[in-house]
Design an enzyme around this catalytic site. Sequence first.
Site, PDB file in Angstrom:
ATOM      1  N   VAL A   7     -25.114  -7.149 -22.690  1.00 14.33           N
ATOM      2  CA  VAL A   7     -25.132  -6.737 -24.094  1.00 14.33           C
ATOM      3  C   VAL A   7     -24.581  -7.807 -25.026  1.00 14.33           C
ATOM      4  O   VAL A   7     -24.778  -7.726 -26.246  1.00 14.33           O
ATOM      5  CB  VAL A   7     -24.363  -5.419 -24.309  1.00 14.33           C
ATOM      6  CG1 VAL A   7     -24.995  -4.283 -23.527  1.00 14.33           C
ATOM      7  CG2 VAL A   7     -22.880  -5.565 -23.961  1.00 14.33           C
TER       8      VAL A   7
ATOM      9  N   SER B  99     -20.555   2.032 -13.966  1.00 11.85           N
ATOM     10  CA  SER B  99     -19.282   2.576 -13.502  1.00 11.85           C
ATOM     11  C   SER B  99     -18.602   3.346 -14.621  1.00 11.85           C
ATOM     12  O   SER B  99     -19.060   3.356 -15.764  1.00 11.85           O
ATOM     13  CB  SER B  99     -18.354   1.459 -12.987  1.00 11.85           C
ATOM     14  OG  SER B  99     -17.929   0.639 -14.060  1.00 11.85           O
TER      15      SER B  99
ATOM     16  N   THR C 295     -10.883   5.233 -14.948  1.00  9.55           N
ATOM     17  CA  THR C 295     -12.047   4.411 -14.614  1.00  9.55           C
ATOM     18  C   THR C 295     -11.569   3.113 -13.950  1.00  9.55           C
ATOM     19  O   THR C 295     -10.378   2.777 -13.995  1.00  9.55           O
ATOM     20  CB  THR C 295     -12.859   4.053 -15.866  1.00  9.55           C
ATOM     21  OG1 THR C 295     -12.181   3.023 -16.607  1.00  9.55           O
ATOM     22  CG2 THR C 295     -13.082   5.263 -16.756  1.00  9.55           C
TER      23      THR C 295
ATOM     24  N   TYR D 146      -8.823  -6.868 -26.550  1.00  7.95           N
ATOM     25  CA  TYR D 146      -9.378  -5.524 -26.489  1.00  7.95           C
ATOM     26  C   TYR D 146      -9.134  -4.782 -27.803  1.00  7.95           C
ATOM     27  O   TYR D 146     -10.048  -4.167 -28.364  1.00  7.95           O
ATOM     28  CB  TYR D 146      -8.746  -4.767 -25.324  1.00  7.95           C
ATOM     29  CG  TYR D 146      -9.391  -3.445 -25.009  1.00  7.95           C
ATOM     30  CD1 TYR D 146     -10.573  -3.386 -24.281  1.00  7.95           C
ATOM     31  CD2 TYR D 146      -8.816  -2.247 -25.436  1.00  7.95           C
ATOM     32  CE1 TYR D 146     -11.171  -2.157 -23.985  1.00  7.95           C
ATOM     33  CE2 TYR D 146      -9.402  -1.024 -25.138  1.00  7.95           C
ATOM     34  CZ  TYR D 146     -10.582  -0.989 -24.412  1.00  7.95           C
ATOM     35  OH  TYR D 146     -11.171   0.230 -24.131  1.00  7.95           O
TER      36      TYR D 146
END
Length: 310
Positions: A57, A9, A183, A148
């Site tokens: 990952v 995505s 996104t 983040y």
Amino acid sequence: MVVITGASSGIGRATAREFARRGSRLVLASRSATALKPVADECRTLGARVRAIATDVGREEAVDALAAEAIAEFGRIDVWVGNAGVMSYGAFERTPSRIFRQVVETNLMGQVHGARAVLPHFRRQGRGTLVLVGSLYSRLASPEIAPYVTSKFGLQGFAESLRQELRGSGIRLRLILPATIDTPIYQHAANFTGRRVHPLPPATSPRRVAHAIVRAPHRRRFTTFVGNAQRAGLILHGVWPRGYDAVVSWLKHRVELRVAGAPPTAGTVLSPKDGGDASTGGWRWWPGRLAGGMLLAGTVLVAAAALRRR
């Protein structure tokens, strides 16, 4: 031959399509095989030869296997795009430790695992390009997204150090720093704020980031920013850090987290979303772009006034 992580995505999906249009052979990776299928089909329709491999990952052995399968399938890797990422909103003390750790594992350690997996292949070839997708939050902080920001600041440091180690090797390292991009990451984010998440306008098309990634191996520039409006924050932070703190806090609580009633959720931080996904999140609407332009102009004026006072 190009490997793209986080390809199901957003930026990863847009990047896969851009490389496919250029005839690249692709290995696409994300946690969900189901979500990868429509992306792989799109790229095949554009004429690309594609292999889709479900990969987390955050697990080093899984990334090693991804690189090995790419080599077995295509014989070499020319470009590795480290793009997989997740996001969490909420005050640090309200964010569960498991969520904080997983954001860092995916966004930072996922990139470290990718570099460890692909660099031996690049060294044997004598060439190759590692493209790491960071964020404007690799340079600036903001409240309510500490996991983040931590992961992206760490990525900036990792990239800077690794770049120095790769000097003279024939291997290129490029860092892409997007600002607000349209996104689904905002819909997918973990959220412990009690409010609904909105990105800071204006949102830039993911295709612009994809273009920067595709061009990165051919440019001398180490760092590429995508999305100019929010970069005004770099100016303000540089000349008036306390003013930046006040502005970013106001924006976070009045613009990004302005609607109450959101239940706590882990989003897709711990597990992927079932089914297919989209490149965009539907955030590019003209009032947001106008607001972003006004924000940029206002920030520049505030920074100029601060410089004049100094």
